[in-house]
Enzyme design. Sequence first.
Site, PDB file in Angstrom:
ATOM      1  N   GLU A  30       2.757  -4.740  -5.730  1.00 62.74           N
ATOM      2  CA  GLU A  30       3.746  -4.840  -4.648  1.00 62.74           C
ATOM      3  C   GLU A  30       4.264  -6.267  -4.490  1.00 62.74           C
ATOM      4  O   GLU A  30       4.344  -6.769  -3.360  1.00 62.74           O
ATOM      5  CB  GLU A  30       3.138  -4.350  -3.324  1.00 62.74           C
ATOM      6  CG  GLU A  30       2.888  -2.862  -3.276  1.00 62.74           C
ATOM      7  CD  GLU A  30       2.613  -2.346  -1.863  1.00 62.74           C
ATOM      8  OE1 GLU A  30       2.131  -3.119  -1.017  1.00 62.74           O
ATOM      9  OE2 GLU A  30       2.881  -1.160  -1.603  1.00 62.74           O
ATOM     10  N   GLU A  84       1.443   5.118  -5.543  1.00 62.07           N
ATOM     11  CA  GLU A  84       0.468   5.275  -4.460  1.00 62.07           C
ATOM     12  C   GLU A  84       1.003   6.318  -3.507  1.00 62.07           C
ATOM     13  O   GLU A  84       1.908   6.031  -2.713  1.00 62.07           O
ATOM     14  CB  GLU A  84       0.272   3.956  -3.704  1.00 62.07           C
ATOM     15  CG  GLU A  84      -0.487   2.930  -4.511  1.00 62.07           C
ATOM     16  CD  GLU A  84      -0.742   1.648  -3.728  1.00 62.07           C
ATOM     17  OE1 GLU A  84      -0.789   1.697  -2.484  1.00 62.07           O
ATOM     18  OE2 GLU A  84      -0.887   0.598  -4.373  1.00 62.07           O
TER      19      GLU A  84
HETATM   20  C1  GLA Z   1      -0.320  -0.824  -0.542  1.00 64.45           C
HETATM   21  C2  GLA Z   1      -1.206  -1.519  -1.553  1.00 64.45           C
HETATM   22  C3  GLA Z   1      -2.564  -0.887  -1.671  1.00 64.45           C
HETATM   23  C4  GLA Z   1      -3.132  -0.560  -0.324  1.00 64.45           C
HETATM   24  C5  GLA Z   1      -2.166   0.347   0.406  1.00 64.45           C
HETATM   25  C6  GLA Z   1      -2.624   0.755   1.782  1.00 64.45           C
HETATM   26  O1  GLA Z   1       0.391   0.170  -1.069  1.00 64.45           O
HETATM   27  O2  GLA Z   1      -0.591  -1.568  -2.817  1.00 64.45           O
HETATM   28  O3  GLA Z   1      -3.392  -1.757  -2.359  1.00 64.45           O
HETATM   29  O4  GLA Z   1      -3.306  -1.738   0.378  1.00 64.45           O
HETATM   30  O5  GLA Z   1      -0.960  -0.322   0.594  1.00 64.45           O
HETATM   31  O6  GLA Z   1      -3.824   1.394   1.738  1.00 64.45           O
END
Ligand code: GLA
Length: 610
Positions: A166, A240
């Site tokens: 991210e 995700e």
């Molecule tokens: C983001 C991050 C993950 C985690 C999620 C929330 O998407 O990439 O590592 O922190 O948020 O659980």
Amino acid sequence: MALRRMSRLEGLRANSSQFSLMGEPFRILGGSIHYFRVPRAYWRDRLLKMKACGLNTLTTYVPWNLHEPERGTFIFQDQLDVRAYVSLAAELGLWVILRPGPYICAEWELGGLPSWLLQDKHMQLRTTYPGFVEAVSLYFDKLVSVIKPLMFEEGGPVIAVQVENEYGSYAKDDQYMPFIKHCLQSRGINELLLTSDNWEGLRYGAMEGVLKTINLQRLSFGAIQHLADMQPQKPLMVMEYWSGWFDVWGEHHHVFHAEDMLAVVREILDRGVSINLYMFHGGTSFGFMNGALDFGTYKPQVTSYDYDAPLSEAGDCTTKYLLLRNLFSHYHSEPLPEVPHLQERRAYNPVAIQQHLSLWDSLLLTEKPFRSERPVNMENLPANSNHGQSYGYTLYEASIASGGALNSQNNIRDRALVFVDRQCIGSLDYKTQELALPEVKGERTLSLLVENCGRVNYGKALDEQRKGIVGDILLNQIPLRGFTIFCLDMKPAFMKRLTNAGQWKSDLRSASVPGFFQACLYVEGAPRDTFVRLHDWGKGSVFVNGQNLGRYWSIGPQHFLYLPGPWLRSGENQIIVFEEQKPGDKMHFAENADHGKTIDVYKLPFCTLL
Ligand code: GLA
């Protein structure tokens, strides 16, 4: 462990609107399980459950802070044997997507970055700042040598590797992502590379020649179309898909209802999109490994990473699991494997605390204290052969000759118990920055027991995560000077010295806090999983046979710590509780954890969903 022979076939490709693997159309049905959050003895059980749910791909982060706990010292064995973990996935017929960061977010201490990076006061994490580049390069030399044989082209199961995590939401340096990509490719990683971003981050996290994927929980924002528009004629993937959510101390336990989740997963699949369930099984942030949020207010996360995921913290199949298994079964021509038997758990009989040892007596067992005129943050202490202190507590002591107003100037990270001559006066934290010290005659010792409650793992404040005392503390406007500083990181060597110490006392009436409290759990027959139930206790950590199970805190929502059976033995087991404020007189156990008051993630405003 069975790896395939070197393959001439093509690995995962993203050349059209569908993935292909070995030349055939392929849909990623993935799930995240972090090997560092599940006791090694249970890796097989959890992966078998993943397979039996109808998933075909395991995804895992790699936590740099555990693999290189001190600069230049690498650990890739036992619980951290990522090669064995990935090979096990291959043996069970799962493909693997690795997410090596180096920053991983993940509700993990400093997003997986080692805290020693912060010894450099100019450090700029997640940028091409030379000190960061150099540390990443040395780590990747080692890491890639470990994971390279696991790549598809080498006959291994790894079909894709994620570049950073991210970065679009951080985006401080446009040279940084190309640098991380180069780190992987120049060391011989040739598999498909991808980035993973949320809706807003997609715009800034992307790179030429790297597949973009998206992170989300609901579809109502047109996220998938957004991804498709940004990247036409490419396979779509939700990297995700948040199956639940994590918890922070002092707030409610998050739940995401199974049917609500299923409806979204079904729609994602109906649209032909690949998916990875984050988390499929969350497990536990054992020890001091939880991260924290800070969007203006610092909020440390709890120990459990249950996440309301399809497999619970202790590995039980939940309603979500059963619904998903049914859904995924339609994507397989063969019937799914049987679900492995559930692990039996046990509510052991309560055991009485037998001995105690005060924090003050334990100071003899720490490393030699350090003396410094001014306060020194924990990372820069000469502890651990000058590698600094990373986690746990640090005790700062100074002499004072009067009472008055003690002002922290917001230099306490994150929470301090304050003592005058070992009498607790109160606590300081982000909210409470001033305390009245009673008038004293003559010289007294002021002690500040400062806890690193977990470094922030997400957001722009990563560089500001130094812990301990990070600047002057004032008494009646005058900075305190002449500190004696004890490192209380509660690592195994210290816990061993503590166990063997002669200072333990059996008369519980003389027990004081903070202190260590010891009990013995006698296990008849084969050990089983259990939960330690901490309703009667205040705040602290539990150690069983030397393993740090994590933190507990009476403010909840978590009141139970997961204790895996493989960390117990038949016969006697030693339990040590470090309690800051309010000891109980017994240790209680439970078969199941009650997560406390719950809140539906759908009720949260979108902005808190990252
Ligand atoms: C983001 C991050 C993950 C985690 C999620 C929330 O998407 O990439 O590592 O922190 O948020 O659980």
